[in-house]
Design a protein around this motif. Structure first.
Motif, mmCIF file in Angstrom:
data_model
loop_
_atom_site.group_PDB
_atom_site.id
_atom_site.type_symbol
_atom_site.label_atom_id
_atom_site.label_comp_id
_atom_site.label_asym_id
_atom_site.label_seq_id
_atom_site.Cartn_x
_atom_site.Cartn_y
_atom_site.Cartn_z
ATOM 1 N N ASN A 6 0.718 -1.019 0.097
ATOM 2 C CA ASN A 6 -0.006 0.031 -0.043
ATOM 3 C C ASN A 6 0.988 1.263 0.046
ATOM 4 N N LEU A 7 0.625 2.182 -0.851
ATOM 5 C CA LEU A 7 1.367 3.636 -1.035
ATOM 6 C C LEU A 7 1.113 4.155 0.361
ATOM 7 N N VAL A 8 2.319 4.516 1.048
ATOM 8 C CA VAL A 8 2.156 5.336 2.388
ATOM 9 C C VAL A 8 2.749 6.655 2.330
ATOM 10 N N ASN A 9 3.489 6.885 1.322
ATOM 11 C CA ASN A 9 4.348 8.146 1.396
ATOM 12 C C ASN A 9 4.761 8.549 -0.097
ATOM 13 N N ARG A 39 11.917 6.962 3.692
ATOM 14 C CA ARG A 39 11.610 6.094 4.971
ATOM 15 C C ARG A 39 11.579 6.677 6.069
ATOM 16 N N ILE A 40 12.512 7.593 6.709
ATOM 17 C CA ILE A 40 12.746 8.353 7.768
ATOM 18 C C ILE A 40 11.605 9.352 7.860
ATOM 19 N N VAL A 41 11.233 10.032 6.765
ATOM 20 C CA VAL A 41 10.339 11.115 6.885
ATOM 21 C C VAL A 41 9.067 10.532 7.076
ATOM 22 N N TRP A 42 8.750 9.499 6.363
ATOM 23 C CA TRP A 42 7.386 8.705 6.517
ATOM 24 C C TRP A 42 6.997 8.165 8.016
ATOM 25 N N LEU A 43 8.107 7.757 8.616
ATOM 26 C CA LEU A 43 7.971 7.093 9.921
ATOM 27 C C LEU A 43 7.877 8.414 10.949
ATOM 28 N N ALA A 44 8.429 9.435 10.644
ATOM 29 C CA ALA A 44 8.471 10.611 11.460
ATOM 30 C C ALA A 44 7.150 11.424 11.427
ATOM 31 N N SER A 45 6.477 11.311 10.158
ATOM 32 C CA SER A 45 5.137 11.811 9.910
ATOM 33 C C SER A 45 4.265 11.033 10.998
ATOM 34 N N MET A 46 4.537 9.788 11.373
ATOM 35 C CA MET A 46 3.797 9.054 12.174
ATOM 36 C C MET A 46 4.141 9.079 13.612
ATOM 37 N N ASP A 47 5.140 9.865 13.866
ATOM 38 C CA ASP A 47 5.520 9.749 15.203
ATOM 39 C C ASP A 47 6.231 8.733 15.605
ATOM 40 N N LEU A 48 6.978 8.048 14.762
ATOM 41 C CA LEU A 48 7.576 6.877 15.106
ATOM 42 C C LEU A 48 9.113 6.971 14.547
ATOM 43 N N GLY A 49 9.858 6.309 15.521
ATOM 44 C CA GLY A 49 11.398 6.004 15.400
ATOM 45 C C GLY A 49 12.271 7.255 15.404
ATOM 46 N N SER A 77 10.648 11.702 -7.460
ATOM 47 C CA SER A 77 9.607 11.336 -6.723
ATOM 48 C C SER A 77 9.806 10.010 -5.856
ATOM 49 N N VAL A 78 9.989 10.011 -4.684
ATOM 50 C CA VAL A 78 10.240 8.718 -3.848
ATOM 51 C C VAL A 78 8.992 8.040 -3.253
ATOM 52 N N LYS A 79 8.510 6.977 -3.810
ATOM 53 C CA LYS A 79 7.406 6.341 -3.135
ATOM 54 C C LYS A 79 7.847 5.320 -2.334
ATOM 55 N N THR A 80 6.988 5.346 -1.198
ATOM 56 C CA THR A 80 7.140 4.129 -0.206
ATOM 57 C C THR A 80 5.883 3.458 0.003
ATOM 58 N N TYR A 81 6.035 1.950 -0.100
ATOM 59 C CA TYR A 81 4.877 1.103 -0.075
ATOM 60 C C TYR A 81 5.260 0.275 1.411
ATOM 61 N N ALA A 82 3.913 -0.017 1.937
ATOM 62 C CA ALA A 82 4.180 -1.002 3.090
ATOM 63 C C ALA A 82 3.481 -2.341 2.769
ATOM 64 N N ASP A 83 4.126 -3.307 2.644
ATOM 65 C CA ASP A 83 3.574 -4.527 2.213
ATOM 66 C C ASP A 83 3.385 -5.535 3.517
ATOM 67 N N PRO A 126 4.926 -1.902 15.969
ATOM 68 C CA PRO A 126 3.805 -0.762 16.282
ATOM 69 C C PRO A 126 2.437 -1.044 15.422
ATOM 70 N N ASP A 127 1.415 -1.230 16.214
ATOM 71 C CA ASP A 127 0.174 -1.351 15.565
ATOM 72 C C ASP A 127 -0.032 -0.294 14.554
ATOM 73 N N SER A 128 0.196 0.782 14.640
ATOM 74 C CA SER A 128 0.059 1.908 13.457
ATOM 75 C C SER A 128 0.845 1.309 12.263
ATOM 76 N N LEU A 129 1.987 0.894 12.357
ATOM 77 C CA LEU A 129 2.455 0.172 11.016
ATOM 78 C C LEU A 129 1.916 -0.958 10.383
ATOM 79 N N ARG A 130 1.625 -1.929 11.334
ATOM 80 C CA ARG A 130 0.917 -3.187 11.091
ATOM 81 C C ARG A 130 -0.536 -2.754 10.394
ATOM 82 N N ALA A 131 -1.264 -1.899 10.803
ATOM 83 C CA ALA A 131 -2.301 -1.310 10.058
ATOM 84 C C ALA A 131 -2.213 -1.152 8.720
#
Length: 135
Positions: A6-9, A39-49, A77-83, A126-131
């Motif tokens: 899923n596209l996340v960032n 990856r760091i920007v994405w996780l920071a946007s979720m207040d993680l890591g 453009s760098v797209k990040t996907y969570a699988d 973290p549950d927020s990443l698992r979701a």
């Protein structure tokens, strides 16, 4: 091209002149830096890591497929996907495309393991990443 997950960032970043090597294109390490920054920007946007946090991501496996030369000047453009998510890990994928033309320069992968910095061991993701993960 079909990237799993899923596209996340999405993050826009310029290629700097100093990112090029003696062959006149972006050094292969630059692609990994793009993946890392996204990856760091994405996780920071979720207040993680964050660097002060007692838990955070570590990368236990990473790879890249270089599909097209990337040369200055360029904005990507760098797209990040969570699988798929495991108990302590999350598979992530990245694409790097030209922001203006959409041309695909590279695809990447990183397996994130959630890490307890105090205990020095892996821990439950973290549950927020698992979701965000796919089934």
């Amino acid at each position: 091209m079909s990237v799993p997950g899923n596209l996340v960032n999405t993050l826009s970043m310029p290629l700097r002149w100093g990112d090029m090597d003696s062959y006149g294109h972006a050094n292969n390490t630059v692609y990994f830096r793009f993946f890392e920054e996204a990856r760091i920007v994405w996780l920071a946007s979720m207040d993680l890591g964050g660097s002060e946090a007692e838990t955070g991501p570590i990368i236990i496996k990473t790879s890249a497929t270089f599909l097209k030369e990337l040369s200055h000047p360029a904005t990507v453009s760098v797209k990040t996907y969570a699988d798929k998510a495991g108990n302590t890990s999350l598979d992530t994928y990245h694409t790097i495309t030209d922001e203006n033309t959409g041309e695909l320069y590279a695809e990447g992968y990183a397996k994130i393991v959630w890490f307890d910095k105090v205990a020095r061991s892996s821990m439950r993701l973290p549950d927020s990443l698992r979701a965000l993960a796919t089934d």
